[in-house]
Design a protein around this motif. Sequence first.
Motif, short mmCIF file in Angstrom:
data_model
loop_
_atom_site.label_atom_id
_atom_site.label_comp_id
_atom_site.label_asym_id
_atom_site.label_seq_id
_atom_site.Cartn_x
_atom_site.Cartn_y
_atom_site.Cartn_z
N LEU A 1 0.98 4.26 -2.71
CA LEU A 1 0.76 5.66 -2.35
C LEU A 1 1.91 6.54 -2.83
O LEU A 1 1.71 7.65 -3.31
CB LEU A 1 0.60 5.78 -0.83
N SER B 1 -5.20 13.24 0.78
CA SER B 1 -5.68 11.88 1.05
C SER B 1 -4.52 10.90 1.09
O SER B 1 -4.46 10.01 1.96
CB SER B 1 -6.68 11.47 -0.02
N ASN B 2 -3.57 11.06 0.17
CA ASN B 2 -2.38 10.23 0.14
C ASN B 2 -1.60 10.35 1.45
O ASN B 2 -1.18 9.36 2.05
CB ASN B 2 -1.52 10.68 -1.05
N GLU C 1 0.83 -1.20 0.00
CA GLU C 1 0.00 0.00 0.00
C GLU C 1 0.86 1.25 0.00
O GLU C 1 0.56 2.23 -0.68
CB GLU C 1 -0.93 -0.01 1.21
N ARG D 1 -2.69 11.35 4.38
CA ARG D 1 -3.47 10.74 5.48
C ARG D 1 -3.19 9.24 5.57
O ARG D 1 -2.94 8.69 6.64
CB ARG D 1 -4.97 10.95 5.25
N GLU D 2 -3.27 8.57 4.42
CA GLU D 2 -3.12 7.12 4.39
C GLU D 2 -1.71 6.71 4.79
O GLU D 2 -1.52 5.71 5.49
CB GLU D 2 -3.45 6.58 2.99
N ARG D 3 -0.70 7.46 4.36
CA ARG D 3 0.67 7.09 4.69
C ARG D 3 0.93 7.24 6.18
O ARG D 3 1.61 6.38 6.79
CB ARG D 3 1.65 7.95 3.88
N LYS E 1 -1.33 7.01 8.49
CA LYS E 1 -2.12 5.95 9.14
C LYS E 1 -1.39 4.62 9.08
O LYS E 1 -1.34 3.87 10.07
CB LYS E 1 -3.49 5.85 8.47
#
Length: 344
Positions: free
Chosen positions: A158, A305-306, A154, A308-310, A312
């Motif tokens: 990203l 958004s990218n 993931e 945020r995910e990284r 997380k």
Amino acid sequence: MNSSSLKPSRSYNSDLLLLVVYWLLASPIIYSSYRHDFGVERALAGILYTILLDSAAVYLLVFRFLPLALQRRNAVVVLASITVFVVLDAHCYLFGYQLLFSKHPLHWSAQEVLNSIIQHTQSYGMLGILMAGKRYFEVQKRLLQTQKAQTESELRNLKAQIDPHFLFNNLNVLRGLIQQDPAEANAYLGRFANLYRFLIRHKDDDFVTMAEELQFVNEYIYLLRHRFGAAYSFRQELAEAAELERLLVVPGTLQLLVENAIKHNAGDEDDALLITIKVTETELVVWHALRPKLTPVDSTGLGLSNLRERYKLLFNKAIGVENSGAVFSVTVPMVRQAQTWSAA
């Protein structure tokens, strides 16, 4: 042969090794008990029968019935199968040991069978616990490896999504400078090279120190000033207690937040939009006044958004975004590295 095909073989080999070690340790104890009561020949026969019967019982319970129960198959069928197995196993235990050690006729009363179930359960219980425990830890290890591989996959996806459009913007600025001011174009190219040297150096890193990130964003701000003049201004507030060499952030965090602010907000050379970068001991905050551009900017929201995910995936922490209508701010949590950690 690939690695995945080798894993089951290694697991079975370790199961066999555990079985051998267990019986090497248990056999002398069992032998001394049997030999005292029944003599050498019957003791050896009793040990052999115990090894075969207990190993078979543990194999069926751990490798056959337990997987069925974990797969949530028909509970009635699984329970019935275990019941039949236990009863048959008890009869084998009763028959074998009475044949080897008893001079009395065989008895198949319910009480005898129940006693046989209890005695044989005690006989193979420790081996069953060891084998089931080993299987449990192997499953947990594979689960953690799978989760780690998924997380790494993931993160790679990203990283691949980072929008490179600012590269083309800066190349356009460089082209204009070459025509108008070759000396300044040379200085600009040097700073541009520093910026991309950072990107290449950390392209595979999950995090960098705050000191490195600030150095990177300063190079980026230099490039922005050549594009927009004095339309945007920048202020840094760094807490004295913040150890910038030990605070970790995702590479490119500041660049993305600064770029996002400029992309969506209008600057003015007579009234520059102030973008503030604040670093404390625990978090990074970037905020600015809201000045939406007259012409809406096409945006997919991919950048934030990218990010945020990284955060997380890497730190299991959330990025805070606040829009009061007058001020827009983004708060990014940071983690403190151990004293022994050193940046690549």
